[in-house]
Design an enzyme around this catalytic site. Structure first.
Site, PDB file in Angstrom:
ATOM      1  CG  ASP A 409      -0.945  -9.389  -9.019  1.00 43.96           C
ATOM      2  OD1 ASP A 409      -1.648  -8.687  -8.264  1.00 43.96           O
ATOM      3  OD2 ASP A 409      -1.018 -10.625  -9.061  1.00 43.96           O
ATOM      4  CE  LYS A 410      -1.026  -7.761  -1.710  1.00 50.01           C
ATOM      5  NZ  LYS A 410      -0.450  -8.942  -1.008  1.00 50.01           N
ATOM      6  NE  ARG A 594      -3.116 -13.568  -0.272  1.00 50.15           N
ATOM      7  CZ  ARG A 594      -3.366 -13.147  -1.505  1.00 50.15           C
ATOM      8  NH1 ARG A 594      -2.736 -12.068  -1.967  1.00 50.15           N
ATOM      9  NH2 ARG A 594      -4.207 -13.779  -2.284  1.00 50.15           N
ATOM     10  N   GLY A 675      -6.049  -7.369  -5.647  1.00 49.21           N
ATOM     11  CA  GLY A 675      -7.425  -7.581  -5.209  1.00 49.21           C
ATOM     12  C   GLY A 675      -7.554  -7.647  -3.705  1.00 49.21           C
ATOM     13  CG  ASP A 676      -4.365  -8.829  -1.190  1.00 45.90           C
ATOM     14  OD1 ASP A 676      -5.053  -9.783  -1.601  1.00 45.90           O
ATOM     15  OD2 ASP A 676      -3.151  -8.914  -0.961  1.00 45.90           O
TER      16      ASP A 676
END
Length: 1033
Positions: A409-410, A594, A675-676
């Site tokens: 994950d990021k 983000r 999910g970005d």
């Protein structure tokens, strides 16, 4: 009356299945109705595999599933039932040793699980019974019990929160042991029970909970609680994941809570997540099984050849029944086919040691002892938590070095998950920096095409949205009545983004003070406290990608504030409002920030009444609750007005870029899942060096697919184009592919969720399997999804041990005469050669750790489980065949001399076999010594100690007349053998000849290494490097 109340409340609802009813405190809700206690499982946790009663049969069943163990069991049974040339002890004792050692190892590991279970099951908890705190063991908790949990304690079962020490009935929980999330999550009690903070009041509660049956999803829970007053009229409240406290989670920043147990023991969500897992076998064990099948085929071939040649030999009458070995009448009358079959079985027994049963013991012990090395490794020690690595099972230790893919994950993995508010835009106007005291907000900074600012009312509306649209909680005791000093506030949330946004609003003069009695309190720029009644929270989820709150102002207006991803918000706002905001969102995403968009709308009172009714009905549903709530949310979050957008920075972890680059160099496939927004994710991938500046990106995204009217046609076109490009660039061989990664153009793949879904669920005539196949080929040839495996375990084959026995049959008339003594057959794998290979597998370091970490490319040389592939297997097999041939014929030529002793005594077949066996033991042990590069005192002890033990045992075994043996065939053999100078010279010479290929390989390898070494090359101190003509830097 309970049922009547339920029916009255639930009239018209569909028939429910798969639910359970829990009576709070195990109290009946009515004194007039009989209470029948329901049966649920107890609260014991069982992670162990065995019990005292099933250990023996279950463990034996699992062990005999292994090919080698089952094979030796068959051999042992053959020896017991058929007249074979060797004693059943030769296979029975090694098998018993293997089974016993493995059973002890697995039993010990399971005992550790039992001990861990007992620590949990016997831990102290407090139950509320008859208005008293009763001390009990955790395993005694029953469904329906009211449990008291205090700060920093873990929840002993799955509980519904009834009340806490806080006035608003909230508590804070960390679930790091369940899902790895270290942020505090806020859980809530229903408003009807939050006042029950004493033992007496909580014990007087009469309520029933109806909820779904246990299921493993940590983030889903559907239920409702019916609370009964003196009038016995039920007040129903919905229950969701925010009300459920999971076993294994820890209570934080809250002194005490009361909860009712709804799931206990093996029905808790934590237990359900590790139940029913199939037994896993490592790649090493699978490779060994495959090789054993090959050796089994060789064994059957040998037995068949010897059986055939025996009857060819016996076709001559003199050979069939010589004068010194006449057949009995029974042997003459035996059916020939049966005799051939028994001879075949006898040869199998004679050659059975070609399959080394002790190899499984070596592997098992390497795993078991290797787990201690992991626990003792100081590099795995974390000083902050004062703990090292914990090995729960050793079955898959070697898989740690054979990882195919790294899915990361990021947020929180590549990045610190520590968000910082950077800037925002309101109605297209950019705001960055701190607030000016005069007006609260600074004007745009930098050379931008606009110098004005948004309307003052719009600015305040935007900041109020940031202060209200979240699930942030203020740490207890930080809020006071009236004006609050902002420096005292400590915010807590499961999402660091929300804290960053609240702090961002605080920088511009609007401070979220907290929630009190259902009212959200905000301090504005004029230091005035504004209160907003929180009517509903429309929680964030990964499908909607947005969240909303519905609040009521002091003037009575009802507002909805919404924040979410641009893709989730833009379709729900006015079109003319999008363009100004979209420019800023895309620019911020390109910078790696983000982004979130902020919107709002006013709700008319009549509309709210309808919305409120729909939300309550959806929340109270026990069946399909999520679908019903999503439908209502979708209807509410429409026709909104876009206010602005925010940009938050999440910095990369220290050494994240170097680590990704090292994984890339080592050949692992790294997938970054986030999910970005695509631009944000792409920027992060460049920053962490997943993509290099020269990497050609292949995009499979909604943006590229939507260029065509028919998405699937465009998708197929892109997939085909990318595959052709990559197939031209890279070779088909996987091993050559890894080498080509450093010599050819690098490619990276970017794909979003919707396109991936289109690939997996295509309606193309050819089916989605074709898309998947092409997609897989593309992934395998992209540098962003690199692959590598490494297996550190190595095992010498037993072929050189049994080949002389096979050759001996050609010189003994295929009479099934053993070449080795039964004691040597039994002890070879158990004692003489087992410890050196075990020490080698545990301690050997072909390359030191500094060199490995400085040049990750070295891992590619032994990737793909390279040491257990067909090539090394054939090398060891042919080498063993060469050594076995040298052993036998070298000794055979020695015996061409009629006398080997000064007194003219002629040696017999047991001396012949003992000489070969001595050469064998010394050769395989010294061969391992030649291959050892990292010497420790343990290596010296087991290598030279094993050789010394063999010599001692041989003198001891042949120096005593053993009363339990019918034939003293080994008496004084070894001592007499070593009295001959010819035998000494033969042993030394044959050991040297046998080891010559290995010594030659070592010399050639050393010469080649020196010739290719660059004298000016120094190993880099950092993991980062770039390829240049003269080497790497």
């Amino acid at each position: 009356m309970f049922r009547r109340s339920f029916n009255r409340f639930c009239a018209g609802e569909e028939k429910r299945v798969g639910t359970r009813t829990v009576f709070v405190g195990n109290h009946p809700v009515s004194e007039t109705e009989a209470y029948i206690a329901q049966k649920f499982c107890d609260n014991r946790i069982i992670s162990s595999k065995y019990t005292l009663w099933n250990f023996l049969p279950k463990n034996l069943f699992e062990q005999f599933r292994r090919i080698a163990n089952f094979y030796f069991l068959i051999i042992f049974l053959i020896q017991v039932t058929v007249d074979t040339p060797t004693s059943p002890i030769t296979s029975g004792l090694p098998l018993f040793f293997v089974i016993t050692v493995t059973a002890i190892k697995q039993g010990y590991e399971d005992w550790l699980r039992h001990r861990a279970d007992n620590e949990v099951n016997k831990s102290t908890v407090y139950i509320i019974e008859n208005a008293k705190r009763v001390k009990k063991e955790s395993e005694k908790i029953k469904v329906g019990d009211i449990v008291e949990v205090q700060a920093d304690e873990t929840f002993p079962c799955d509980l519904i929160l009834l009340s806490s020490c806080t006035v608003d009935g909230t508590c804070y929980v960390t679930t790091a042991s369940l899902d790895g999330e270290s942020n505090c999550k806020t859980h809530y009690a229903v408003r009807d029970t939050i006042e029950l903070r004493t033992v007496e009041s909580i014990d007087n509660l009469r309520a029933a909970i109806e909820c779904e049956q246990p299921q493993s999803d940590l983030y889903k829970f559907v239920g409702r609680i019916n609370i009964y007053s003196n009038s016995l009229e039920a007040v129903a409240r919905s229950l969701g994941p925010e009300n459920l406290l999971l076993k294994g989670a820890t209570l934080k920043n809250t002194k005490k809570i009361y909860g009712v147990a709804v799931y206990t023991g093996m029905e808790t969500k934590m237990a359900l997540n590790y139940q029913g897992k199939s037994q896993k076998r490592s790649a090493v064990e699978k490779s060994i099984n495959a090789f054993l099948i090959v050796y089994l085929f060789i064994l059957l071939t040998k037995a068949a050849i010897c059986t055939t040649l025996k009857y060819v030999w016996q076709s001559t009458p003199y050979n069939d029944e010589p004068w010194y070995n006449q057949k009995t009448q029974k042997e003459r009358e035996t059916w020939k086919v049966l005799k051939m079959f028994t001879d075949f079985l006898s040869f199998m027994v004679l050659f059975n040691f070609i399959i080394p049963v002790s190899m499984y013991v070596t592997v098992e012990m390497q795993k078991f002892l290797g787990s201690f090395f992991i626990s003792w490794d100081n590099d795995f020690y974390d000083e902050e938590i004062n703990e090292g690595a914990l090995v729960n099972t050793s079955d898959l230790n070697e898989e740690l070095g054979q990882v195919d893919y790294v899915f990361t994950d990021k947020t929180g993995t590549l990045t610190e998950n520590s968000m910082e508010f950077i800037e925002c835009c309101i109605d297209g106007h950019k705001y960055k920096g701190v607030a000016q005291e005069t007006d609260g907000l600074s004007q745009t900074d930098g050379p931008l095409p606009y110098l004005d600012r948004a309307d003052k009312n719009r600015e305040e509306l935007f900041l109020r949205a940031l202060c209200l649209c979240h699930t942030v909680e203020v740490k207890p005791n930080d809020t006071v009545d009236g004006v609050t000093e902002s420096s005292e506030l400590t915010y807590m949330s499961s999402s660091p983004d929300e804290i960053a946004l609240v702090k961002g609003a605080k920088k511009y003069g609007f401070t979220f003070v907290g929630v009190q009695n259902g009212y959200m309190r905000v301090e504005n720029q004029r230091k005035e406290i504004e209160e907003y009644e929180l009517l509903h929270t429309l929680n964030f989820d990964s499908v909607r990608r947005r969240m909303s709150v519905i609040v009521k102002t002091q003037s009575g207006d009802i507002l909805l504030f919404c924040k979410g991803a641009d893709s989730a918000v833009f379709p729900r706002v006015q079109n003319h409002e999008i363009d100004l905001i979209k420019v800023h969102v895309e620019h911020n995403a390109m910078e790696g920030y983000r982004t979130l968009c902020i919107a709002f709308k006013e709700i008319a009172p009549d509309d709210y009444e309808r919305v409120n009714r729909q939300l309550i009905e959806a929340k109270m549903a026990l069946q399909d609750r999520e679908e019903k709530m999503e439908k209502v949310f979708d209807e509410i979050e429409t026709d909104m007005h876009l206010i602005g957008a925010t940009a938050v920075e999440d910095k990369l972890q220290d050494q994240a870029a170097e680590t990704i680059e090292a994984l890339h160099a080592a050949g692992l496939k790294v997938w970054v899942l986030t999910g970005d927004k695509m631009e944000t994710a792409k920027s992060t991938c460049y920053a962490c060096r997943l993509f290099q500046t020269n990497t050609e990106l292949l995009e499979l995204t909604t943006k590229t697919i939507e260029e065509s009217e028919r998405k699937e046609d465009r998708l197929h076109e892109l997939l085909t184009e990318y595959r052709k490009k990559l197939l031209r660039e890279f070779p088909k061989s996987t091993r050559s592919l890894k080498k080509a990664w450093t010599e050819h153009q690098e490619y990276g793949l970017i794909i979003d969720g919707s396109t991936l879904s289109l690939i997996l669920n295509s309606s193309q005539d050819s089916g989605s399997n074709n898309y998947r196949s092409i997609f897989l080929q593309i992934c395998m040839k992209c540098t962003a999804v690199l692959c590598c495996r490494m297996a550190p375990l190595q095992k010498a084959q037993n072929l050189c041990f049994i080949l002389p026995q096979f050759l001996y049959q050609f010189f003994c008339g295929f009479s099934q005469q053993p070449l080795y003594d039964a004691a040597y057959l039994t002890m070879y794998n158990i004692c003489f050669t087992s410890l050196p290979i075990l020490a080698y597998s545990l301690l050997e370091q072909h390359i030191n750790i500094d060199t490995l970490t400085s040049d990750p490319r070295l891992y590619m040389k032994i990737s793909g489980n390279a040491m257990l592939q067909l090539g090394p297997f054939l090398y060891w097999t042919f080498l063993a065949a060469f050594e076995g041939t040298v052993f036998f014929f070298g000794t055979y030529f020695l015996f061409q001399t009629t006398s080997l002793d000064e007194n003219g005594k002629v040696y017999g077949n047991w001396t012949f076999g003992t000489i070969i066996f001595t050469i064998l033991v010394f050769t395989v042990t010294l061969k391992l010594a030649l291959d050892t590069r990292f010497w420790t005192w343990i290596n010296h002890l087991v290598i030279w100690g094993s050789l010394a033990f063999y010599v001692f045992f041989s003198f001891f075994w042949g120096g005593i007349i053993w009363p339990f043996l019918k034939q003293q065939r080994m008496y004084f053999i070894f001592a007499q053998m070593l009295s001959s100078v010819s035998i000494w010279l033969t042993i030394i010479l044959l050991i040297f000849v046998s080891l010559s290929p290995e010594m030659l390989r070592i010399v050639l390898r050393s010469v080649r290494r020196r010739s290719t070494r660059n004298p000016n090359l120094e190993l880099p101190m950092l993991l980062s490097y770039k390829h240049i003509d003269s080497g790497y830097r």
